[in-house]
Design a protein around this motif. Structure first.
Motif, mmCIF file in Angstrom:
data_model
loop_
_atom_site.group_PDB
_atom_site.id
_atom_site.type_symbol
_atom_site.label_atom_id
_atom_site.label_comp_id
_atom_site.label_asym_id
_atom_site.label_seq_id
_atom_site.Cartn_x
_atom_site.Cartn_y
_atom_site.Cartn_z
ATOM 1 N N TYR A 1 1.004 -1.169 0.099
ATOM 2 C CA TYR A 1 0.029 -0.088 -0.054
ATOM 3 C C TYR A 1 0.867 1.239 -0.045
ATOM 4 O O TYR A 1 0.524 2.241 -0.825
ATOM 5 N N TRP A 2 2.012 1.159 0.833
ATOM 6 C CA TRP A 2 2.798 2.390 0.974
ATOM 7 C C TRP A 2 3.510 2.529 -0.672
ATOM 8 O O TRP A 2 3.654 3.683 -0.914
ATOM 9 N N CYS A 3 4.096 1.405 -0.957
ATOM 10 C CA CYS A 3 4.590 1.428 -2.658
ATOM 11 C C CYS A 3 3.355 2.072 -3.362
ATOM 12 O O CYS A 3 3.948 2.851 -4.357
ATOM 13 N N ALA A 4 2.369 1.693 -3.512
ATOM 14 C CA ALA A 4 1.353 2.357 -4.350
ATOM 15 C C ALA A 4 1.306 3.678 -4.284
ATOM 16 O O ALA A 4 1.221 4.492 -4.979
ATOM 17 N N VAL A 5 1.088 4.283 -3.099
ATOM 18 C CA VAL A 5 1.063 5.805 -2.586
ATOM 19 C C VAL A 5 2.350 6.246 -3.128
ATOM 20 O O VAL A 5 2.183 7.556 -3.834
ATOM 21 N N SER A 6 3.416 5.993 -2.908
ATOM 22 C CA SER A 6 4.718 6.336 -3.513
ATOM 23 C C SER A 6 4.771 6.722 -4.934
ATOM 24 O O SER A 6 5.317 7.462 -5.511
ATOM 25 N N ALA A 7 4.193 5.405 -5.726
ATOM 26 C CA ALA A 7 4.073 5.391 -7.242
ATOM 27 C C ALA A 7 3.291 6.356 -7.925
ATOM 28 O O ALA A 7 3.429 6.706 -8.851
ATOM 29 N N THR A 8 2.275 6.881 -7.184
ATOM 30 C CA THR A 8 1.387 8.010 -7.516
ATOM 31 C C THR A 8 2.286 9.243 -7.938
ATOM 32 O O THR A 8 1.695 10.105 -8.567
#
Length: 344
Positions: free
Chosen positions: A270-277
């Motif tokens: 989830y944190w990786c998804a937020v960073s990928a935005t």
């Protein structure tokens, strides 16, 4: 023909990376860690592959089929993670208030760091700035965080600004989750800067923009899709592991360890998804900044010379697109391109 082939391959690549690949990972984990506990139950006993080739074909076929299904269901998946779907009203309200407070705290922490830096450089501050400095240093939560922030390097302070940039500018647009806010910031970018409602005019914008810009947006989004599909699959595998543990009790240690590891990884993805935005937001920003002129030309409009007039024009275009026709839409006539004179 070559452009069509490149478009198909580009779409296939984003589908493969964003949805099929993480689905294959989750299916492999489920097949080797969870399904053996159910292999003696119906229907698994009948469907259980007998050779390694059959296992490979089953996993590949399952990854493609389930990946395509997840791709078709991506809107509800995103809306659940963004906090718009299946969230009780009171939980939604509380979560939005919490995210809004987090944004305000980040703003105050950066403001305090800036005021302290100015005080050290100049030796004194204007009256209003001194009042702000006093207010922030007396705020217990901000002062406590400031003690940590003061020891941060320039790069680490940049990370604070990066976290703040993941919130929408307008406090009314705050979403209840970090992923929702990280996505919402680029959804509101066009409207905040130019009054260009990209949510309404997205197809027109991407249809007239250069191919490279569209490609950048698709590639940037596929990174977020990858982590969203991965954590959604982890949740499904955890549910299957707990169901197998409750129904058969076979290989309990493997099932418990699998569920625990995947449960630990869900917040990581989830944190990786937020960073990928971040890359997704940068691609959308470039699309809006450089794609407005082709969009205006494609709509038969002339981009005004001043930003004020341009914002007025895009506001009218947005209303014209999302609302039933009204005579007030005649205000767009002042922005329409004059057709070339017909030759006699």
């Amino acid at each position: 023909m070559g452009d069509v082939a490149k478009g198909v391959l580009a779409g296939a690549w984003t589908l493969l990376v964003g949805w099929i690949l993480p689905t294959a990972v989750n299916l492999a984990v489920c097949f080797f860690a969870v399904v053996p506990s159910l292999r003696h139950t119906v229907p698994f006993s009948r469907l259980w592959p007998t050779t390694g080739v059959n296992v490979t074909l089953l996993l590949l076929t399952g990854a493609v089929v389930v990946g395509l299904v997840l791709n078709a269901l991506q809107i509800p998946l995103y809306r659940i993670l963004e906090g718009y779907l299946l969230w009780p009203a009171h939980v939604y309200t509380i979560a939005c208030a919490r995210r809004r407070q987090e944004k305000w705290d980040l703003q105050d922490r950066l403001r305090l760091l800036r005021l302290k830096r100015q005080l050290r450089a100049r030796g004194r501050l204007p009256v209003l700035a001194r009042a702000d400095l006093t207010r922030l240093t007396q705020h217990s939560r901000i002062a406590r965080a400031s003690r940590t922030d003061s020891g941060r390097t320039t790069a680490q302070r940049g990370l604070l600004r990066e976290k703040l940039a993941r919130y929408p500018v307008d406090d009314e647009q705050i979403a209840p989750t970090r992923l929702g806010n990280a996505i919402r910031r680029h959804e509101e970018y066009g409207y905040d800067h130019f009054r260009l409602d990209t949510q309404v005019l997205w197809n027109e914008l991407t249809g007239t923009a250069p191919e490279q810009l569209r490609r950048q947006v698709d590639l940037a989004r596929s990174s977020v899709d990858f982590f969203v599909a991965l954590l959604a699959g982890h949740a499904a595998v955890i549910s299957a592991a707990l169901a197998a543990l409750a129904s058969t009790g076979d290989r309990p240690a493997v099932l418990i360890i699998t569920a625990a590891i995947l449960g630990f990884l869900i917040p990581v993805w989830y944190w990786c998804a937020v960073s990928a935005t971040d890359e997704w937001a940068a691609a959308v920003r470039a699309l809006v900044n450089t794609g407005r002129s082709p969009l205006a030309d494609g709509l038969g409009l002339v981009l005004p010379a001043t930003l004020t007039d341009e914002r007025a024009m895009w506001s009218l275009v947005g209303k014209f697109s999302r609302l039933p026709y009204s005579e007030r839409a005649a205000a767009l006539n002042g922005y329409r391109r004059v057709p070339p004179a017909e030759t006699p």
